[in-house]
Scaffold this motif. Structure first.
Motif, mmCIF file in Angstrom:
data_model
loop_
_atom_site.group_PDB
_atom_site.id
_atom_site.type_symbol
_atom_site.label_atom_id
_atom_site.label_comp_id
_atom_site.label_asym_id
_atom_site.label_seq_id
_atom_site.Cartn_x
_atom_site.Cartn_y
_atom_site.Cartn_z
ATOM 1 N N ALA A 25 74.882 104.447 74.939
ATOM 2 C CA ALA A 25 74.666 104.597 76.383
ATOM 3 C C ALA A 25 73.172 104.515 76.691
ATOM 4 O O ALA A 25 72.739 103.830 77.634
ATOM 5 N N TYR A 26 72.376 105.171 75.871
ATOM 6 C CA TYR A 26 70.916 105.182 76.067
ATOM 7 C C TYR A 26 70.332 103.772 75.935
ATOM 8 O O TYR A 26 69.538 103.329 76.768
ATOM 9 N N VAL A 46 83.579 97.676 72.866
ATOM 10 C CA VAL A 46 84.828 96.964 73.161
ATOM 11 C C VAL A 46 86.037 97.627 72.495
ATOM 12 O O VAL A 46 87.179 97.239 72.751
ATOM 13 N N GLY A 47 85.787 98.591 71.613
ATOM 14 C CA GLY A 47 86.923 99.264 70.979
ATOM 15 C C GLY A 47 86.491 100.491 70.206
ATOM 16 O O GLY A 47 85.307 100.675 69.919
ATOM 17 N N PHE A 48 87.464 101.338 69.918
ATOM 18 C CA PHE A 48 87.182 102.513 69.083
ATOM 19 C C PHE A 48 88.464 102.950 68.404
ATOM 20 O O PHE A 48 89.571 102.507 68.766
ATOM 21 N N SER A 49 88.322 103.832 67.415
ATOM 22 C CA SER A 49 89.519 104.419 66.814
ATOM 23 C C SER A 49 89.295 105.894 66.533
ATOM 24 O O SER A 49 88.148 106.337 66.360
ATOM 25 N N VAL A 50 90.383 106.646 66.542
ATOM 26 C CA VAL A 50 90.372 108.068 66.191
ATOM 27 C C VAL A 50 91.671 108.359 65.445
ATOM 28 O O VAL A 50 92.572 107.522 65.400
ATOM 29 N N PHE A 74 78.286 100.643 79.702
ATOM 30 C CA PHE A 74 78.409 99.902 78.433
ATOM 31 C C PHE A 74 79.863 99.867 77.973
ATOM 32 O O PHE A 74 80.200 99.256 76.987
ATOM 33 N N LEU A 75 80.736 100.537 78.725
ATOM 34 C CA LEU A 75 82.139 100.621 78.342
ATOM 35 C C LEU A 75 82.885 99.351 78.754
ATOM 36 O O LEU A 75 82.949 99.023 79.931
#
Ligand code: NDP
Ligand code: MG
Length: 417
Positions: A25-26, A46-50, A74-75
């Motif tokens: 973000a910064y 563009v993607g993430f996982s948990v 930025f999302l």
């Protein structure tokens, strides 16, 4: 104008994941503060996982979306993965309620979401062995990898190097370390040829019991690291010093130096992150505050530098720095795992799997802290006679089969106690 890259963050909700999110973000908002604007990358997520902490995911997204109205965000989510089924359904339901997230595809496995995300960069902040398959997937998709997950290199070092050789690339061209010691070595190594480097020395805090040894620490006591706020697995690994042995193996893979040129010392303040000893006897040190955002931002902007949100390092805040050899016999798991690294072949996979099963059992209070090293040692003995361990496992399937076999056997054994 700065280049805009797409990134996928494995482990969004973790300690490294959350720090990474704040750095992304910064950078998105402040890239124009960089000295050489045109060179510093900006990233869109563009993607993430948990694994399962979907309430945390929703809180993170709501916070990011709240700032979205006025300025660009930025999302730019396209795909995500949640491995736990119930949590996955909760996230899908949340996405349906938010206009800009309605089209996000939700997968079960990180690799599937990663491959479909078309990211340029994979930031691997997954914990433990869950990081290996996504790392291999990112390599086969020709992505650059920013790697916090040391287990990927411990389990798959040979496989990763074989895949890179097929791409005609070396490991330092594709994988940038986020682990603070390895990031420090990468910085210290600039300008030196490999034959001018005598030794890499990683620093270790000694864990929460360095000065105050406890006979039988509880999970809560072992989780309380003196210098860093980290996930559960790495916190227990720091208390046993398994983490430092994993880091020695990680350094061996990343910097292609023999084990006799890599060591560790206790430096409880953790202000020096690593030393590089040159062949003329001089020793270079990298100093910085205990804040992972240095290493994360450094890898995201590499090879450029940019001032971050973290507090700048001030030498006079750190008047008393101490260094000490690791006492022999004090950390049995560290010694066992270092021997496994030196033996090579499948030994690092074996010791990593045995440790992972024991850490899970300790956190579930099924075994004691001291039994972690006892059970790992017993597992190594059981496998000693199996010749298979002396050959490198160079397929992902073979690595995961050995890993899963070892963990299953240990879990069964511990459950029968
Ligand atoms: P955490 O436990 O805080 O976070 C782990 C993250 O991985 C969480 O987001 C978790 O999701 C996710 N995850 C775990 N398993 C899976 C899975 N099967 N599928 C998808 N996601 C999964 O760990 P850390 O951030 O502390 O550490 C991450 C890695 O970075 C480790 O390899 C560690 O050794 C390394 N590292 C960490 C440092 C630190 O300061 N923390 C320093 C240097 C290296 P969920 O929240 O849902 O469980
Ligand atoms: Mg480290």
């Amino acid at each position: 104008m700065a280049k805009l890259k797409n990134c996928f963050l494995g482990g969004l909700t973790g300690s490294i994941g959350q720090n990474t999110c704040s750095v992304l973000a910064y950078l998105y908002e402040n890239h124009n503060k960089a000295a050489s604007l045109e060179k510093v990358n900006r990233y869109r997520l563009v993607g993430f996982s948990v694994k399962s902490r979907v309430a945390d995911v929703i809180a993170i997204l709501q916070k990011l979306l709240a700032g979205d109205g006025e300025k660009e965000s930025f999302l730019a989510l396209k795909t995500v993965a949640v491995s736990d089924a119930a949590a996955r359904e909760k996230l899908k339901a949340f996405f349906k309620t938010v206009q800009c997230l309605k089209k996000v595809v939700v997968y079960e496995r990180t690799e599937l979401a990663l491959a479909d995300s078309e990211a340029d960069v994979f930031i691997n902040a997954l914990s433990g062995s869950s990081g290996l398959e996504p790392t291999i997937c990112a390599l086969t998709c020709n992505m650059r990898i920013l790697l916090a997950n040391k287990e990927s290199l411990v389990m798959g070092g040979s496989l990763i190097k074989t895949l890179l050789a097929k791409r005609g690339e070396t490991i330092d061209e594709v994988i940038l370390p986020i682990d603070s010691e390895h990031k420090a070595i990468q910085t210290l190594s600039h300008g030196w040829r490999r034959d001018q480097v005598a030794k890499l020395i990683l620093t270790a805090s000694g864990g929460p019991f360095w000065e105050n040894e406890l006979a039988d620490p509880t999970p809560e006591q072992a989780l309380a690291h003196p210098n860093w706020n980290m996930g559960a697995k790495i916190s227990i690994d720091s208390a046993t010093m398994m983490n430092k042995a994993l880091e020695i193996i990680e350094a061996h893979v990343l910097f292609s130096l023999p084990y006799k040129q890599i060591s560790a010392i206790i430096h409880k303040e953790q202000v020096v992150h690593a030393f590089l000893e040159l062949t003329n006897g001089e020793c270079l040190a990298l100093l910085g505050a205990n804040d992972m955002r240095y290493a994360i931002q450094g890898s995201l902007t590499y090879p450029e530098l940019m001032k971050g949100t973290y507090k700048p390092f001030n030498l006079t805040d750190h008047a008393n720095l101490t260094f000490q050899a690791i006492p022999k016999g004090r950390y049995p798991l560290f010694e066992l795992a270092c021997v496994c690294g030196e033996k090579g072949g499948a030994w690092p996979i074996l010791v990593n799997a045995a440790n992972e099963a024991c850490v899970e059992a300790f956190l579930a209070r099924s075994i004691t802290f001291n039994q972690i090293s006892t059970y790992v040692a017993a597992t190594l003995e059981r496998y000693e006679k199996k010749n298979v361990l002396h050959t490198e496992l160079t397929s992902l399937a073979a690595i995961m089969e050995l890993h899963n076999d070892v963990k299953r056997a240990l879990r069964r054994h511990i459950a029968a106690l």
